[in-house]
Design a protein around this motif. Sequence first.
Motif, mmCIF file in Angstrom:
data_model
loop_
_atom_site.group_PDB
_atom_site.id
_atom_site.type_symbol
_atom_site.label_atom_id
_atom_site.label_comp_id
_atom_site.label_asym_id
_atom_site.label_seq_id
_atom_site.Cartn_x
_atom_site.Cartn_y
_atom_site.Cartn_z
ATOM 1 N N GLU A 107 0.834 -1.175 0.000
ATOM 2 C CA GLU A 107 0.000 0.000 0.000
ATOM 3 C C GLU A 107 0.881 1.242 0.000
ATOM 4 O O GLU A 107 2.031 1.196 0.447
ATOM 5 N N PRO A 108 0.389 2.383 -0.484
ATOM 6 C CA PRO A 108 1.196 3.600 -0.435
ATOM 7 C C PRO A 108 1.539 3.953 1.006
ATOM 8 O O PRO A 108 0.646 4.106 1.845
ATOM 9 N N PRO A 109 2.814 4.063 1.365
ATOM 10 C CA PRO A 109 3.207 4.355 2.744
ATOM 11 C C PRO A 109 2.849 5.782 3.130
ATOM 12 O O PRO A 109 2.702 6.663 2.282
ATOM 13 N N LEU A 110 2.725 5.999 4.422
ATOM 14 C CA LEU A 110 2.483 7.342 4.928
ATOM 15 C C LEU A 110 3.721 8.202 4.723
ATOM 16 O O LEU A 110 4.845 7.698 4.715
ATOM 17 N N PRO A 111 3.552 9.506 4.551
ATOM 18 C CA PRO A 111 4.719 10.367 4.376
ATOM 19 C C PRO A 111 5.644 10.284 5.588
ATOM 20 O O PRO A 111 5.214 10.421 6.732
ATOM 21 N N ALA A 112 6.908 10.015 5.325
ATOM 22 C CA ALA A 112 7.886 9.908 6.407
ATOM 23 C C ALA A 112 8.347 11.291 6.810
ATOM 24 O O ALA A 112 8.393 12.227 6.021
ATOM 25 N N ALA A 113 8.689 11.426 8.092
ATOM 26 C CA ALA A 113 9.146 12.707 8.605
ATOM 27 C C ALA A 113 10.489 13.079 8.002
ATOM 28 O O ALA A 113 11.306 12.216 7.687
ATOM 29 N N GLY A 114 10.722 14.364 7.820
ATOM 30 C CA GLY A 114 11.986 14.845 7.262
ATOM 31 C C GLY A 114 12.620 15.859 8.173
ATOM 32 O O GLY A 114 12.746 15.637 9.387
ATOM 33 N N TRP A 115 12.978 17.017 7.614
ATOM 34 C CA TRP A 115 13.634 18.047 8.420
ATOM 35 C C TRP A 115 12.753 18.494 9.571
ATOM 36 O O TRP A 115 13.239 18.752 10.680
ATOM 37 N N ASP A 116 11.453 18.616 9.333
ATOM 38 C CA ASP A 116 10.556 19.120 10.376
ATOM 39 C C ASP A 116 10.481 18.160 11.563
ATOM 40 O O ASP A 116 10.162 18.593 12.683
ATOM 41 N N GLY A 117 10.760 16.874 11.307
ATOM 42 C CA GLY A 117 10.650 15.915 12.398
ATOM 43 C C GLY A 117 11.861 15.846 13.306
ATOM 44 O O GLY A 117 11.777 15.264 14.395
ATOM 45 N N ILE A 118 12.988 16.425 12.895
ATOM 46 C CA ILE A 118 14.194 16.347 13.739
ATOM 47 C C ILE A 118 13.987 17.128 15.025
ATOM 48 O O ILE A 118 14.345 16.669 16.126
ATOM 49 N N ASP A 119 13.396 18.314 14.940
ATOM 50 C CA ASP A 119 13.128 19.090 16.161
ATOM 51 C C ASP A 119 12.170 18.351 17.083
ATOM 52 O O ASP A 119 12.319 18.402 18.311
ATOM 53 N N GLU A 120 11.194 17.646 16.508
ATOM 54 C CA GLU A 120 10.269 16.869 17.341
ATOM 55 C C GLU A 120 10.991 15.729 18.048
ATOM 56 O O GLU A 120 10.699 15.435 19.220
ATOM 57 N N LEU A 121 11.932 15.076 17.334
ATOM 58 C CA LEU A 121 12.714 14.015 17.978
ATOM 59 C C LEU A 121 13.507 14.553 19.167
ATOM 60 O O LEU A 121 13.551 13.920 20.240
ATOM 61 N N ILE A 122 14.126 15.691 18.962
ATOM 62 C CA ILE A 122 14.923 16.278 20.058
ATOM 63 C C ILE A 122 14.015 16.670 21.222
ATOM 64 O O ILE A 122 14.359 16.448 22.406
ATOM 65 N N SER A 123 12.838 17.239 20.921
ATOM 66 C CA SER A 123 11.910 17.620 21.988
ATOM 67 C C SER A 123 11.435 16.399 22.765
ATOM 68 O O SER A 123 11.342 16.425 24.010
ATOM 69 N N GLU A 124 11.133 15.321 22.049
ATOM 70 C CA GLU A 124 10.706 14.099 22.729
ATOM 71 C C GLU A 124 11.809 13.546 23.624
ATOM 72 O O GLU A 124 11.550 13.088 24.745
ATOM 73 N N SER A 125 13.056 13.583 23.133
ATOM 74 C CA SER A 125 14.169 13.066 23.936
ATOM 75 C C SER A 125 14.391 13.933 25.167
ATOM 76 O O SER A 125 14.686 13.422 26.259
ATOM 77 N N ARG A 126 14.271 15.236 25.011
ATOM 78 C CA ARG A 126 14.414 16.106 26.180
ATOM 79 C C ARG A 126 13.307 15.860 27.185
ATOM 80 O O ARG A 126 13.542 15.882 28.411
ATOM 81 N N ALA A 127 12.080 15.622 26.679
ATOM 82 C CA ALA A 127 10.979 15.328 27.591
ATOM 83 C C ALA A 127 11.194 14.017 28.333
ATOM 84 O O ALA A 127 10.702 13.840 29.455
ATOM 85 N N ALA A 128 11.925 13.105 27.722
ATOM 86 C CA ALA A 128 12.222 11.823 28.362
ATOM 87 C C ALA A 128 13.420 11.912 29.303
ATOM 88 O O ALA A 128 13.811 10.893 29.885
ATOM 89 N N GLY A 129 14.011 13.106 29.451
ATOM 90 C CA GLY A 129 15.110 13.284 30.388
ATOM 91 C C GLY A 129 16.484 13.297 29.762
ATOM 92 O O GLY A 129 17.492 13.346 30.480
ATOM 93 N N LEU A 130 16.576 13.269 28.445
ATOM 94 C CA LEU A 130 17.876 13.265 27.775
ATOM 95 C C LEU A 130 18.318 14.704 27.534
ATOM 96 O O LEU A 130 17.525 15.557 27.136
ATOM 97 N N ARG A 131 19.593 14.978 27.787
ATOM 98 C CA ARG A 131 20.158 16.309 27.549
ATOM 99 C C ARG A 131 20.691 16.363 26.113
ATOM 100 O O ARG A 131 21.708 15.761 25.796
ATOM 101 N N VAL A 132 19.982 17.091 25.263
ATOM 102 C CA VAL A 132 20.294 17.115 23.841
ATOM 103 C C VAL A 132 20.534 18.546 23.405
ATOM 104 O O VAL A 132 19.736 19.451 23.732
ATOM 105 N N ASP A 133 21.615 18.764 22.695
ATOM 106 C CA ASP A 133 21.919 20.046 22.065
ATOM 107 C C ASP A 133 22.040 19.847 20.557
ATOM 108 O O ASP A 133 22.575 18.833 20.107
#
Length: 380
Positions: free
Chosen positions: A246-272
């Motif tokens: 089936e046609p796959p859902l659009p994968a995250a690109g540049w816009d998703g990197i900030d979300e990844l970092i935000s999620e990691s920070r919310a989980a307690g990871l210190r990310v710069d």
Amino acid sequence: MTTWPGAVRRVAPYSPVLLALTVAVATWASATGGLGARSPLPPVVIVLIALATGASVLSTRHWVLPAAAAACWLVLVAWAPVVLASWRAGTGLRGRQLAAYLIGTFPVMLAGMAVGNAVGGQRRLLVAGPGNAMMSYAWLVIAPALVGLWIGARRDALTALRDRAERLEREREAHAERVRAQERARIAREMHDVVAHRVSLMVVHAGALEVTTADPATAEAAAVIRSTGRDALTDLREVLGVLRQEPPLPAAGWDGIDELISESRAAGLRVDRVDDGTPGPVSDAVARTAYRVVQEGLTNARKHAPGAAVGVRVRHLPDGIEVAVRNDRSDGAGPVLPGAGLGLVGLRERVELTGGRLAAGPTPDGGFLLRALVPVGEAT
């Protein structure tokens, strides 16, 4: 050393012209007495008839060569056009058409007997007698037609075998594709029934815990678990769509990197995060690859180096993008989770498919560095 099949393939495109020249030369030799009865016609007429007979071999019309063969036999007693016409009749005609050709050539032979009687001399001795006429008919008409029939039957058999082999190959490929599709569908059902079910339960329980708990830290952790589980279900839908073709859902690109970092920070990871260079237009494949590199690096840091500081660096180069995720040594603030190392294997394949390079390994200070260089290619 040149093999016989190779030589035949090289000569094959020129075979019609070579055959026409051979027939023209044989017709001229037969009419001048070299290969048959000498003709009383002038040499110029013999040359013209020979050239016309050779040219008739190249004609795509079925009646041209038999007509030329009949005229050559009556006028010159030339056997070459008759042989060639009979051979082509055997290879190309079937049923009533072939019978009509064989029946039509018999009156030509009888007419040749009458011409032989009228001309007399050597020609009368060669073709005017009934025995000689029947022998000429057998050798010049029947025998070449039988050879042509055998060649045509063999060609048809080879064509049928080739068509059957191609059909079987297509059926085998179609069967293999059906088997692969069924296996992909089975794997997709298993993943949906097992993984999706348990992740959904995890999201539901995390949501319930977020609502019912009175501890703000616990509520925040439950919210992170619920959000991560929902993202995992989205990724699982993409994988299942690929398995089901089936046609796959659009994968995250540049816009998703900030979300990844935000999620990691919310989980307690210190990310710069550090960005170097001027961003330019990149293709979706490059953006998705960069996203997966950051995702894998942050995931490995959470699993194997809890509490460690993590640095994400994105360098925009003239001909590519360098993405690096580096984590320090774990401070022992949390448990180290096991890993199979399959994430890096899949990530390396993804990066190499874009023409890039991936390097991963420990650093001298006890940390870990994941770095990928991805060519930008053409933006889409």
